[in-house]
Design an enzyme around this catalytic site. Sequence first.
Site, PDB file in Angstrom:
ATOM      1  N   ASP A 168       0.318  -1.500  -0.119  1.00  0.00           N
ATOM      2  CA  ASP A 168      -0.219  -0.160   0.140  1.00  0.00           C
ATOM      3  C   ASP A 168       1.128   1.174   0.375  1.00  0.00           C
ATOM      4  O   ASP A 168       1.556   1.657   0.775  1.00  0.00           O
ATOM      5  CB  ASP A 168      -1.070   0.160   1.538  1.00  0.00           C
ATOM      6  CG  ASP A 168      -1.731   0.954   1.618  1.00  0.00           C
ATOM      7  OD1 ASP A 168      -1.452   2.487   0.866  1.00  0.00           O
ATOM      8  OD2 ASP A 168      -2.855   1.155   2.183  1.00  0.00           O
TER       9      ASP A 168
ATOM     10  N   ASP B 227      -1.465   5.781  -6.430  1.00  0.00           N
ATOM     11  CA  ASP B 227      -1.906   4.732  -5.300  1.00  0.00           C
ATOM     12  C   ASP B 227      -2.162   3.830  -5.901  1.00  0.00           C
ATOM     13  O   ASP B 227      -2.474   3.131  -7.053  1.00  0.00           O
ATOM     14  CB  ASP B 227      -3.060   5.452  -5.026  1.00  0.00           C
ATOM     15  CG  ASP B 227      -3.603   4.024  -3.508  1.00  0.00           C
ATOM     16  OD1 ASP B 227      -2.939   3.942  -2.879  1.00  0.00           O
ATOM     17  OD2 ASP B 227      -4.955   4.326  -3.514  1.00  0.00           O
TER      18      ASP B 227
END
Length: 449
Positions: A126, A328
């Site tokens: 992440d 992201d």
Amino acid sequence: MKPLHFSLLLLLCLSRTDHGLGRNSGHDQSKCILLEADKGSTLKVFHISSPCSPLRPKTKNPVSWEESVVQTLSEDRARVTYLSSLVVFGKSDSQVAWGRQLIQSPTYIVRVSVGSPPQSFLMAVDTSNDAAWLPCSGCLGCSAGVGSSLFASDKSSSFAGISCGTSQCSKVTSSTCSQNLCTFNQTYGSSTISSTLSQDTITLAQDTIPGYLFGCIQKATGSSVPPQGLLGLGRGPLSLLSQTQSLYKSTFSYCLPSSKSPNFSGSLRLGPVAQPQRMFYTPLLTNPKRPFLYYVNLLGIKVGSKIVDIPPDALAFNPTTGAGTVIDSGTVYTRLVEPAYIAVRDEFRRRMGKAVVSSLGGFDTCYTAPTTIPSITFMFQGLNMTLPQDNFLLRSASTSSNLACLAIASAPNNVNSVLNIIANMQQQNHRVFFDVPHSRLGIARETCT
Ligand SMILES: *[C@@H]1O[C@H](CO)[C@@H](O)[C@H](O)[C@H]1NC(C)=O
Ligand SMILES: *[C@@H]1O[C@H](CO)[C@@H](O)[C@H](O)[C@H]1NC(C)=O
Ligand SMILES: *[C@@H]1O[C@H](CO)[C@@H](O)[C@H](O)[C@H]1NC(C)=O
């Protein structure tokens, strides 16, 4: 025993049904593959719905393609809402991920070994989080599924809990002291997760990192506790990047495999060695209030050859308001703020001519068996990224429906959203190189293997 032995794992097929995005339910002929040991500083990256993923959601009745799209979009919405609220409404503390809310979208996972002797775990990758955590043995309320065991800290000779009042503990927002150990709470979905700040040796591919700080989860209340660990790749004071500064120099790259490719394997390459030598770059921008997020300068978007007319403030980076664009790894479908999305969508529809538009979940630009499809280009400062069709067109797995949707959506309008998010579907089968020391991000097409 050498750490290497632990990463040489045969992942067994745990389920014969299949409900990964873009795959036919009930017709899974894929053979699960023998994972070779991760070599050097490169980790294999798997899609969570890979046939070999032990974390693949197991339901009795496989969901349809349409249902899985709607479900993914709704999980995405929670993450997008969180990231948007983070940049807009947050106070100016930079350690947000370590002391507050935690959103983990485990789309991509890697295998990491922790402890001495090493225990092997799956962790979500992440880039918008700088925390790391693992469910630990003795954890109340943690679910230990197959392939996602708990970390037995008592079996590791190198494990230590961090005491209150230490410099490490002071970096965690709103930590409390419990039996003289530094503890903190995070929320994850509707759950509260209580962890002890801990340290132990971790092994990433063949690299051994002693004294790595992470949250050892002791207690979880609520229903949405994810079974695996988290490896945050964001920038921040306690991030992996900060903790491995001397080894990896704050550089890494990944190639995220498509959920459609049979083997679903990509790579996470840590450190400056073996990174691409020649590629186009765009500057990485820093929002001082949220320094762990990777902002980029998105100047415009082309549909076909036309530069779409987007109001400049829908894209402009503004560290005061948090507005701009982040890249992201955890969000699945790219989100644009409403004026930008509408401009792109309208031009896309115009190019599709008379074809009949339908919708699916949060996607409002779907076509049945579309033929000529315009290209889409993200125009970053210094770098134009023209997306292959597989990166922006989500095609139904069933040949009978033949539906294809523009896989970009408007940011949820229930938040005063100012953030555009370049998500993982749009990055699949590209090498994305985060070169923090030079404040730049490189992107080049690559077939992930
Ligand atoms: C953390 O959560 C636990 C419940 O899991 C609760 O008992 C404790 O008071 C919380 N601590 C803080 C600082 O909120
Ligand atoms: C999938 O993996 C197997 C075994 O490693 C390999 O032989 C095969 O070529 C791979 N398929 C693709 C499409 O990469
Ligand atoms: C990107 O495309 C635009 C419009 O076609 C062009 O003007 C610009 O020079 C390109 N940028 C780069 C870095 O190639």
